[in-house]
Design a protein around this motif. Structure first.
Motif, PDB file in Angstrom:
ATOM      1  N   UNK A  48      36.817  32.185  35.454  1.00 16.83           N
ATOM      2  CA  UNK A  48      35.626  32.974  35.157  1.00 16.83           C
ATOM      3  C   UNK A  48      35.504  34.203  36.054  1.00 16.83           C
ATOM      4  N   UNK A  49      36.030  34.136  37.306  1.00 12.51           N
ATOM      5  CA  UNK A  49      35.801  35.207  38.277  1.00 12.51           C
ATOM      6  C   UNK A  49      37.032  36.075  38.544  1.00 12.51           C
ATOM      7  N   UNK A  50      38.202  35.650  38.131  1.00 13.78           N
ATOM      8  CA  UNK A  50      39.426  36.317  38.567  1.00 13.78           C
ATOM      9  C   UNK A  50      39.557  37.736  38.019  1.00 13.78           C
ATOM     10  N   UNK A  51      38.844  38.041  36.961  1.00 12.58           N
ATOM     11  CA  UNK A  51      38.942  39.392  36.388  1.00 12.58           C
ATOM     12  C   UNK A  51      38.418  40.448  37.357  1.00 12.58           C
ATOM     13  N   UNK A  52      37.599  40.042  38.352  1.00 13.44           N
ATOM     14  CA  UNK A  52      37.080  40.996  39.325  1.00 13.44           C
ATOM     15  C   UNK A  52      38.116  41.360  40.386  1.00 13.44           C
ATOM     16  N   UNK A  53      39.203  40.631  40.446  1.00 13.35           N
ATOM     17  CA  UNK A  53      40.302  40.934  41.376  1.00 13.35           C
ATOM     18  C   UNK A  53      41.605  40.950  40.569  1.00 13.35           C
ATOM     19  N   UNK A  54      41.846  42.005  39.785  1.00 12.06           N
ATOM     20  CA  UNK A  54      42.996  42.044  38.882  1.00 12.06           C
ATOM     21  C   UNK A  54      44.332  41.799  39.584  1.00 12.06           C
ATOM     22  N   UNK A 166      37.396  36.699  30.843  1.00 12.74           N
ATOM     23  CA  UNK A 166      37.800  37.832  30.015  1.00 12.74           C
ATOM     24  C   UNK A 166      39.049  37.465  29.207  1.00 12.74           C
ATOM     25  N   UNK A 167      39.188  38.042  28.028  1.00 11.05           N
ATOM     26  CA  UNK A 167      40.381  37.776  27.197  1.00 11.05           C
ATOM     27  C   UNK A 167      41.573  38.578  27.706  1.00 11.05           C
ATOM     28  N   UNK A 168      42.076  38.213  28.865  1.00  9.39           N
ATOM     29  CA  UNK A 168      43.112  38.995  29.533  1.00  9.39           C
ATOM     30  C   UNK A 168      44.447  38.880  28.816  1.00  9.39           C
ATOM     31  N   UNK A 169      45.092  40.020  28.670  1.00 13.60           N
ATOM     32  CA  UNK A 169      46.455  40.081  28.145  1.00 13.60           C
ATOM     33  C   UNK A 169      47.281  40.940  29.098  1.00 13.60           C
ATOM     34  N   UNK A 170      48.400  40.420  29.602  1.00 10.25           N
ATOM     35  CA  UNK A 170      49.191  41.205  30.551  1.00 10.25           C
ATOM     36  C   UNK A 170      49.809  42.429  29.884  1.00 10.25           C
ATOM     37  N   UNK A 171      49.855  43.512  30.625  1.00 10.11           N
ATOM     38  CA  UNK A 171      50.557  44.692  30.129  1.00 10.11           C
ATOM     39  C   UNK A 171      52.062  44.448  30.191  1.00 10.11           C
ATOM     40  N   UNK A 172      52.804  44.961  29.244  1.00  8.68           N
ATOM     41  CA  UNK A 172      54.261  44.730  29.251  1.00  8.68           C
ATOM     42  C   UNK A 172      54.889  45.245  30.541  1.00  8.68           C
ATOM     43  N   UNK A 173      55.892  44.531  31.026  1.00  4.30           N
ATOM     44  CA  UNK A 173      56.593  44.942  32.240  1.00  4.30           C
ATOM     45  C   UNK A 173      57.376  46.218  31.971  1.00  4.30           C
ATOM     46  N   UNK A 174      57.252  47.221  32.829  1.00 10.96           N
ATOM     47  CA  UNK A 174      57.982  48.472  32.605  1.00 10.96           C
ATOM     48  C   UNK A 174      59.490  48.247  32.712  1.00 10.96           C
ATOM     49  N   UNK A 175      60.234  48.979  31.919  1.00  9.30           N
ATOM     50  CA  UNK A 175      61.688  48.881  31.940  1.00  9.30           C
ATOM     51  C   UNK A 175      62.246  49.552  33.195  1.00  9.30           C
TER      52      UNK A 175
END
Length: 490
Positions: A48-54, A166-175
């Motif tokens: 519930x709280x982790x979105x405040x510390x990405x 939050x409905x977190x989705x990781x951003x794709x890892x950069x190549x």
């Protein structure tokens, strides 16, 4: 655009070794008989709280060829169950058993291929209590971009304010190609990028060479029948194992001493540490030879625009104190410590303890993280021990309905320094966390006993208000009160 690791953080990673892992830890004790606080509720609370510390869902990604500093990227395989773990002591678990478990866990470095933090819910403590042990790397919690997750988990009432995960989705890892392009762009817009990366790589290689040379020297010394020379109680090579000692005292006792002798609560705490070190050193073979004074670095909160800003409303600066362990009188020790802080107080930069205690959440966990970073940075200036004292709120806090009854900081050790002391005041208590090298300081438990006896020494001088206040603030003497219960070491 991903955030790049700053030069200071890169230096922390380069200096980290298996015998000197660079993570902070905190041990918190909770009463949970009626709250139902367990591993599942802890996971729910963190989700519930982790979105405040990405950054707690990010890991470090190296740039190919190390042409630039690493960057923070979302962990595509982030698994909260990996980071939030469950452990237990054989019921009814004792605090000695808890400290042994904590010592083993904090001895292990964090996995750099994952987000740099872990939490353990330790069940089975006597009295229906549980312990929450959190570990976070120094580069993760810098007080600028990221505060400690523990600061966000506690509420002022038993009813948790769930904010909704939050409905977190990781951003794709950069190549690799994208990383190189971004590094090239940064080298143009920020020319220091390549220079910082080169310095970090060179420094890591030099430190690796120094470590190998030191190991070879110890091996050769052993083959020649000579034991490595030890530097005494407050110096020497570190092993890969730690001891953790905890001490609980009452804030009211420090106030009584302050009100009679003057100074501040921080002065009384440092005088207690001084007396504890004195008694402990006198029990060792070296006694007080070479330890008439112990050089301590004490991180302090200041308002100074020339220092790096933090998200906590103040900056952290190093203050050096020569702790007078050679002085026999507890009152004179207190006066000398208080006098050493007088110049700092007169600058007007100092931040009042009640202001720090009033910061939202349980800010001591973040302040301790910043303090340990400062101690690591200042190590070349030649101190012997770090002492970080952080005031916290003086009312109860709760995690998922469970009341927190104690909070002990566990600071990391830096090379050549087998002892570190952290202090947190909270809800009428003053809680010491002592981190010691397991091999160098097998008698670290005795230091905890010496701390409580040093506080007793100061309290003995309070009865009747016989002593005069030192230069600076003068407190009003209070009538003697009934004898306090002795500080316990849970």
């Amino acid at each position: 655009m991903n955030e790049r690791l700053r030069p200071r953080d890169l230096a922390i990673l380069a200096e980290e070794t298996p015998s000197a892992p660079a993570h902070n830890a905190t041990v918190e004790i909770f009463e949970c008989a009626d709250s139902g606080f367990d591993h599942d509720r802890l996971v729910e609370l963190i989700r519930d709280r982790i979105s405040f510390v990405p950054r707690y869902r990010q890991r470090l990604q190296q740039v190919p060829g190390r042409f630039a500093n690493p960057i923070w990227v979302d962990d595509e395989h982030f698994d909260l169950a990996y980071h939030v773990r469950r452990s237990a002591l054989p019921r009814p678990g004792t605090h000695d058993q808890l400290r042994e478990l904590v010592g083993r866990i904090v001895s292990r470095p964090l996995d750099r291929t994952r987000p740099l933090w872990e939490m353990y819910l330790v069940e089975g403590l006597a009295g229906g209590r549980v312990a929450l042990l959190s570990k976070a790397h120094q580069v993760l919690v810098d007080g600028v971009e990221t505060v400690d997750l523990g600061q966000l988990l506690l509420d002022v009432s038993p009813e948790p304010k769930l904010l909704g995960a939050d409905p977190w989705q990781p951003r794709p890892r950069p190549s690799s190609a994208a990383l190189l392009v971004e590094a090239a762009r940064d080298s143009v817009t920020q020319p220091r990028t390549v220079l910082d990366a080169a310095r970090g790589t060179t420094g890591a290689l030099l430190r690796t060479g120094e470590s190998a040379a030191g190991t070879a020297g110890r091996v050769l010394g052993g083959l020649a029948g000579r034991r490595p020379q030890r530097a005494g109680a407050l110096g020497g090579p570190l092993s890969q194992q730690r001891r953790v000692v905890t001490v609980e005292t009452r804030l009211e006792d420090y106030r009584r001493v302050r009100d009679v002798h003057g100074g501040t609560i921080n002065d009384v705490i440092l005088a207690t540490v001084t007396g504890g070190l004195r008694a402990w050193l006198m029990t060792r073979d070296e006694s007080l030879r070479g330890f008439r004074r112990v050089r301590a670095v004490v991180p302090v909160s200041v308002i100074d625009t020339e220092l790096e800003a933090t998200s906590l409303g103040s900056q952290i600066a190093a203050h050096y104190v020569d702790l007078p362990v050679g002085e026999a009188s507890p009152v004179v020790r207190l006066h000398q410590v208080s006098y050493s802080f007088q110049a700092h107080k007169e600058t007007g930069r100092g931040v009042a303890a009640n202001r720090l205690a009033g910061i939202a959440g349980f800010a001591p966990t973040t302040f301790h993280a910043i303090g340990s970073r400062l101690a690591a940075r200042e190590v070349r200036r030649g101190y012997q021990v770090s002492v970080t004292n952080v005031p916290g709120p003086q009312s109860a806090l709760y995690a998922a309905g469970a009341r927190m009854v104690a909070s002990y900081p566990v600071h990391p050790l830096v090379q050549g320094h087998p002892l570190a002391v952290g202090v947190t005041s909270y809800d009428g208590g003053v809680f010491y966390g002592i981190t010691a090298d397991r091999d160098q300081l097998p008698d670290a438990e005795l230091l905890g006993t010496c701390l409580t006896e040093a506080l007793d020494e100061l309290l003995d001088t309070v009865n009747g208000g016989r002593s005069r206040a030192p230069r600076g603030r003068r407190g009003q003497a209070k009538p003697a009160r009934p004898a306090r219960p002795r500080g316990s070491r849970p």
